[in-house]
Design a protein around this motif. Structure first.
Motif, PDB file in Angstrom:
ATOM      1  N   GLY A 231      39.242  26.890 -10.377  1.00 21.64           N
ATOM      2  CA  GLY A 231      39.564  25.576  -9.860  1.00 21.64           C
ATOM      3  C   GLY A 231      38.945  25.458  -8.471  1.00 21.64           C
ATOM      4  N   ALA A 232      38.559  24.222  -8.094  1.00 24.91           N
ATOM      5  CA  ALA A 232      37.883  24.059  -6.804  1.00 24.91           C
ATOM      6  C   ALA A 232      37.994  22.627  -6.313  1.00 24.91           C
ATOM      7  CB  ALA A 232      36.409  24.438  -6.955  1.00 24.91           C
TER       8      ALA A 232
ATOM      9  N   GLY B  37      39.341  28.792  -6.341  1.00 23.59           N
ATOM     10  CA  GLY B  37      40.146  29.957  -6.723  1.00 23.59           C
ATOM     11  C   GLY B  37      39.687  30.440  -8.086  1.00 23.59           C
TER      12      GLY B  37
ATOM     13  N   GLU C  45      40.110  33.775  -3.771  1.00 23.76           N
ATOM     14  CA  GLU C  45      40.051  32.483  -3.087  1.00 23.76           C
ATOM     15  C   GLU C  45      38.726  32.395  -2.339  1.00 23.76           C
ATOM     16  OE1 GLU C  45      42.635  30.760  -3.684  1.00 23.76           O
ATOM     17  OE2 GLU C  45      42.432  28.978  -2.419  1.00 23.76           O
TER      18      GLU C  45
ATOM     19  N   SER D   4      45.639  30.871  -2.558  1.00 25.11           N
ATOM     20  CA  SER D   4      45.398  29.728  -1.657  1.00 25.11           C
ATOM     21  C   SER D   4      46.146  29.783  -0.308  1.00 25.11           C
ATOM     22  CB  SER D   4      45.712  28.418  -2.376  1.00 25.11           C
ATOM     23  OG  SER D   4      44.897  28.304  -3.520  1.00 25.11           O
TER      24      SER D   4
ATOM     25  N   ARG E  11      53.159  34.897 -11.395  1.00 25.38           N
ATOM     26  CA  ARG E  11      53.795  33.716 -11.991  1.00 25.38           C
ATOM     27  C   ARG E  11      54.694  34.155 -13.134  1.00 25.38           C
ATOM     28  NH1 ARG E  11      48.721  29.448 -12.060  1.00 25.38           N
ATOM     29  NH2 ARG E  11      48.178  29.894  -9.898  1.00 25.38           N
TER      30      ARG E  11
ATOM     31  N   GLN F 116      44.268  30.379   2.836  1.00 26.85           N
ATOM     32  CA  GLN F 116      43.469  29.321   3.492  1.00 26.85           C
ATOM     33  C   GLN F 116      44.043  28.925   4.858  1.00 26.85           C
ATOM     34  OE1 GLN F 116      42.599  25.793   1.227  1.00 26.85           O
ATOM     35  NE2 GLN F 116      42.348  26.887  -0.706  1.00 26.85           N
TER      36      GLN F 116
ATOM     37  N   GLN G 153      43.337  36.713  -8.277  1.00 26.24           N
ATOM     38  CA  GLN G 153      42.462  35.594  -7.946  1.00 26.24           C
ATOM     39  C   GLN G 153      41.539  35.992  -6.798  1.00 26.24           C
ATOM     40  OE1 GLN G 153      44.978  32.187  -7.080  1.00 26.24           O
ATOM     41  NE2 GLN G 153      44.834  31.486  -9.192  1.00 26.24           N
TER      42      GLN G 153
ATOM     43  N   PHE H 294      44.365  18.936  -7.831  1.00 29.42           N
ATOM     44  CA  PHE H 294      45.127  19.938  -7.081  1.00 29.42           C
ATOM     45  C   PHE H 294      45.625  19.233  -5.831  1.00 29.42           C
ATOM     46  CE2 PHE H 294      41.888  22.662  -9.201  1.00 29.42           C
ATOM     47  CZ  PHE H 294      42.731  23.480  -9.938  1.00 29.42           C
TER      48      PHE H 294
ATOM     49  N   ALA I  98      49.360  31.960  -5.908  1.00 30.02           N
ATOM     50  CA  ALA I  98      47.899  31.839  -5.871  1.00 30.02           C
ATOM     51  C   ALA I  98      47.417  32.524  -4.587  1.00 30.02           C
ATOM     52  CB  ALA I  98      47.489  30.369  -5.855  1.00 30.02           C
TER      53      ALA I  98
HETATM   54  N1  PHE Z   1      45.069  27.687  -6.403  1.00 33.86           N
HETATM   55  C1  PHE Z   1      44.475  27.118  -7.616  1.00 33.86           C
HETATM   56  C2  PHE Z   1      45.112  27.783  -8.828  1.00 33.86           C
HETATM   57  O1  PHE Z   1      45.717  28.811  -8.695  1.00 33.86           O
HETATM   58  C3  PHE Z   1      42.995  27.320  -7.623  1.00 33.86           C
HETATM   59  C4  PHE Z   1      42.307  26.563  -6.533  1.00 33.86           C
HETATM   60  C5  PHE Z   1      42.003  27.157  -5.346  1.00 33.86           C
HETATM   61  C6  PHE Z   1      41.908  25.242  -6.717  1.00 33.86           C
HETATM   62  C7  PHE Z   1      41.353  26.469  -4.344  1.00 33.86           C
HETATM   63  C8  PHE Z   1      41.254  24.541  -5.759  1.00 33.86           C
HETATM   64  C9  PHE Z   1      40.977  25.155  -4.564  1.00 33.86           C
HETATM   65  O2  PHE Z   1      44.980  27.285  -9.937  1.00 33.86           O
END
Ligand code: PHE
Length: 339
Positions: free
Chosen positions: A284-285, A309, A212, A172, A196, A175, A210, A250, A170
């Motif tokens: 997703g958040a 994301g 972010e 993420s 993936r 961050q 993605q 998450f 991801a």
């Molecule tokens: N990293 C999550 C995903 O790949 C998405 C996400 C990012 C969710 C940041 C919450 C906060 O599904």
């Protein structure tokens, strides 16, 4: 003999003016003035003339030679000028001819949509950050509150390389990398490739994209998250677009949500594209987990934040009504040329 000389003049004048090019004109010169030419032949008979006749004929012959030479010269210049003009005419560039067209490239549909997303966030004061695609397990999992043994670490899902390294699953991990180096207020988006273990089909690809998002400051709430994502949805799909938050889980956000936008095809009524739902999931958040803030060196008692994301590929399919994600990666110009 005088008559012979007199007859030469109109004859030669006619041939000179008829000569079509400089080569033909040269042949006329030889025919009259050359060693075996007509004028020379007449002059050779001068020996048989009387003493009275000789100067008269001599003068006439010289005068004729002079005037033939003058005519040859004049016609020669004329022909040369015509030949130059003809050559210039042939060699001239015809600017009215159509040129050879060079096919011009343009942005890939993923880049078009990414640029739109960037534009929307730059307008809200965000800046753009990046992180490595080959990530270590710490940033990809541990720092994001994903403990040893969590299913997100599953070898079935993740491309592990050598010891401790993975192709990031991801965006993420950016961050914590970003928080380590920057103090709040933080407002960034971080677009990029993620990986993936998935078998490619119409909706899955082992490589996808993605974007972010991370905001950290004093007093940041879920309300800010909702307003920000609303702004994104409206900017991309039009002012009438609505968003819907569904509770989710998450490890790195709490609370967490999956976010849907009202179907941009049917407006929410339900159609084959949204499978009758009226909604399409795009991201997703959630509110950044205190452990994640701590891992980034930020005090969760003082600061709070939200993160999200977005799946860029999914946005792009939706935006251009493309029904197979593989089309984005096959680089078939017949497909790409349509955008
Ligand atoms: N990293 C999550 C995903 O790949 C998405 C996400 C990012 C969710 C940041 C919450 C906060 O599904």
């Amino acid at each position: 003999m005088k008559d012979q000389l007199e007859a030469l003049r109109p004859q030669a004048a006619a041939r000179i003016s008829e000569a079509a090019d400089t080569a033909a004109l040269d042949a006329v010169r030889v025919a009259y003035l050359g060693k075996k030419g007509a004028l020379t032949a007449i002059l050779k008979q001068m020996g048989g003339l009387s003493a009275e006749e000789r100067p008269v004929i001599g003068q006439l012959a010289n005068e004729l030679r002079g005037s033939l030479e003058a005519m040859l010269q004049e016609r020669g210049e004329q022909l040369k000028a015509e030949e130059v003009a003809a050559r210039l005419g042939r060699e001239t560039l015809d600017i009215t001819m159509p040129g050879t067209a060079r096919p011009l490239g343009h942005k890939h549909p993923l880049t078009i949509v990414l640029d739109e997303v960037k534009e929307i966030f730059l307008g809200m004061g965000f800046s753009v950050a990046t992180g490595p695609e080959v990530e270590n397990e710490y940033y990809n999992f541990t720092a994001l509150n994903i403990p040893e043994g969590h299913s997100a670490r599953d070898e079935q899902d993740t491309f592990y390389t050598t010891e401790g390294l993975v192709l990031r699953t991801a965006t993420s991990p950016v961050q914590v990398r970003y928080m380590e180096r920057h103090k709040p207020p933080i407002r960034i988006i971080a677009p990029g490739r993620v990986y993936r273990q998935d078998t490619p089909d119409a909706t899955h690809s082992p490589l996808f994209h993605q974007i972010e998002g991370l905001v950290v400051d004093e007093g940041v709430t879920m309300g800010h998250l909702k307003a920000t994502l609303d702004q994104l949805a409206k900017g991309l799909f039009g002012e009438s677009t609505r968003t819907r938050f569904r509770p989710h889980y998450f490890p790195f956000t709490e609370p967490s949500a999956e976010v849907d936008v009202s179907c941009f095809r049917c407006g929410g009524a339900g159609c084959p594209f949204c499978k009758g739902e009226g909604w399409v999931e795009i991201l997703g958040a959630g509110m950044v987990h205190p452990n994640v803030l701590r891992n980034g060196g930020i005090d969760p008692e003082k600061y709070s934040g939200f993160a999200f994301g977005v799946g860029l590929d999914r946005l792009t399919l939706a935006r251009f009504r493309i029904d197979d994600i593989r089309l984005l990666f096959e680089n078939d110009l017949r497909f790409l040329g349509q955008f």
